[in-house]
Design a protein around this motif. Sequence first.
Motif, PDB file in Angstrom:
ATOM      1  N   GLN A  85       0.825  -1.216   0.000  1.00 48.04           N
ATOM      2  CA  GLN A  85       0.000   0.000   0.000  1.00 48.04           C
ATOM      3  C   GLN A  85       0.858   1.265   0.000  1.00 48.04           C
ATOM      4  O   GLN A  85       0.558   2.238  -0.683  1.00 48.04           O
ATOM      5  CB  GLN A  85      -0.902  -0.018   1.243  1.00 48.04           C
ATOM      6  CG  GLN A  85      -1.727   1.238   1.417  1.00 48.04           C
ATOM      7  CD  GLN A  85      -2.770   1.096   2.514  1.00 48.04           C
ATOM      8  OE1 GLN A  85      -2.929   0.037   3.116  1.00 48.04           O
ATOM      9  NE2 GLN A  85      -3.494   2.159   2.776  1.00 48.04           N
ATOM     10  N   GLU A 162      -3.093  -4.608  -0.353  1.00 54.09           N
ATOM     11  CA  GLU A 162      -3.818  -3.329  -0.417  1.00 54.09           C
ATOM     12  C   GLU A 162      -3.098  -2.339  -1.343  1.00 54.09           C
ATOM     13  O   GLU A 162      -2.871  -1.183  -0.958  1.00 54.09           O
ATOM     14  CB  GLU A 162      -3.960  -2.698   0.983  1.00 54.09           C
ATOM     15  CG  GLU A 162      -4.452  -3.652   2.062  1.00 54.09           C
ATOM     16  CD  GLU A 162      -5.973  -3.647   2.252  1.00 54.09           C
ATOM     17  OE1 GLU A 162      -6.664  -2.945   1.481  1.00 54.09           O
ATOM     18  OE2 GLU A 162      -6.441  -4.375   3.135  1.00 54.09           O
ATOM     19  N   THR A 164      -3.922  -0.544  -3.722  1.00 54.14           N
ATOM     20  CA  THR A 164      -4.634   0.670  -4.139  1.00 54.14           C
ATOM     21  C   THR A 164      -5.206   1.412  -2.936  1.00 54.14           C
ATOM     22  O   THR A 164      -6.002   2.336  -3.091  1.00 54.14           O
ATOM     23  CB  THR A 164      -5.770   0.341  -5.137  1.00 54.14           C
ATOM     24  OG1 THR A 164      -6.730  -0.506  -4.487  1.00 54.14           O
ATOM     25  CG2 THR A 164      -5.232  -0.379  -6.366  1.00 54.14           C
ATOM     26  N   GLY A 165      -4.742   1.030  -1.730  1.00 48.01           N
ATOM     27  CA  GLY A 165      -5.300   1.605  -0.505  1.00 48.01           C
ATOM     28  C   GLY A 165      -5.111   3.105  -0.362  1.00 48.01           C
ATOM     29  O   GLY A 165      -5.891   3.770   0.316  1.00 48.01           O
ATOM     30  N   THR A 193      -7.380  -6.802  -0.778  1.00 49.10           N
ATOM     31  CA  THR A 193      -7.978  -5.467  -0.841  1.00 49.10           C
ATOM     32  C   THR A 193      -9.280  -5.445  -0.064  1.00 49.10           C
ATOM     33  O   THR A 193      -9.900  -6.480   0.150  1.00 49.10           O
ATOM     34  CB  THR A 193      -8.258  -5.049  -2.304  1.00 49.10           C
ATOM     35  OG1 THR A 193      -8.748  -3.703  -2.322  1.00 49.10           O
ATOM     36  CG2 THR A 193      -9.281  -5.961  -2.978  1.00 49.10           C
ATOM     37  N   ASP A 195     -11.323  -2.867  -1.188  1.00 49.38           N
ATOM     38  CA  ASP A 195     -11.982  -1.913  -2.089  1.00 49.38           C
ATOM     39  C   ASP A 195     -13.126  -2.620  -2.826  1.00 49.38           C
ATOM     40  O   ASP A 195     -12.944  -3.221  -3.869  1.00 49.38           O
ATOM     41  CB  ASP A 195     -10.946  -1.369  -3.080  1.00 49.38           C
ATOM     42  CG  ASP A 195     -11.497  -0.218  -3.921  1.00 49.38           C
ATOM     43  OD1 ASP A 195     -12.729  -0.163  -4.111  1.00 49.38           O
ATOM     44  OD2 ASP A 195     -10.696   0.602  -4.385  1.00 49.38           O
TER      45      ASP A 195
END
Length: 225
Positions: A85, A162, A164-165, A193, A195
């Motif tokens: 992340q 993660e 794209t956290g 993830t 998301d």
Amino acid sequence: MKLQNVTVAYGNKAVLRDISLDFPKGDFAFLIGGSGSGKTTLIKTLIAEMRPKSGTVTDGSGQIVSNLSGKELAKFRRNVGVVFQDYKLLPSKTVRENVAFAMEVCGYPDSKILARVPEVLSQVGILTKKEAFIDTLSGGEAQRVAVARALIHDPDVIIGDEPTGNLDPENALEIMKIFERLSESGKTVIIATHDDKIVNRMKKRVVALRDGRVVSDARSAGYSL
Ligand SMILES: Nc1ncnc2c1ncn2[C@@H]1O[C@H](COP(=O)(O)OP(=O)(O)O)[C@@H](O)[C@H]1O
Ligand SMILES: [Mg+2]
């Protein structure tokens, strides 16, 4: 990669319980679950940073990863690219220097580094920024650099914890599309993830964890817990 009846504990506390999962070549799997469900521990176990209390993790060629040491372990790790992340880049170095540095510490000769760095930067669409300093990049650009660095040894497996956290929805989707292309080129991709929007949009395999157990594993699935 494959987990068979894997149990992992911190002290006496089991955080992964009897997990069996198969990630065949070219698979794209999301690993979902609430905070503390065991996603990061599962990733650490896959990359041989944690050793199962029982059960086995095997790599694509059937080797038990917790039995690897020395050269074999180093070779296994080069074959698995990991993206986090928080990027884990050197902020005061340039894009090019960050990727080159990762190759230097592995002992590649300069000629190899010179040839490989532009290849991986163009694979993730960031070659035009090669002389930019990391601390001048957007989050999406920084994460592309981290993905490029994960690709230097042309690994068979890409794992994201993660990844794209810290990104806005547009950049998050861009990064996921890069992972999708990599899986289409035959790499095995495993992404932890939470998301839900991205997971619903990508329609990939979704493995759901709760309290260290796999509670569902479905193809072309959405985010459901
Ligand atoms: N270093 C550690 N020592 C003890 N317990 C830990 C440690 N790291 C994680 N845990 C515990 O393991 C469980 C799973 O954590 P983690 O794998 O980080 O979950 P996730 O990534 O899904 O949030 C949690 O209950 C967490 O508190
Ligand atoms: Mg985690």
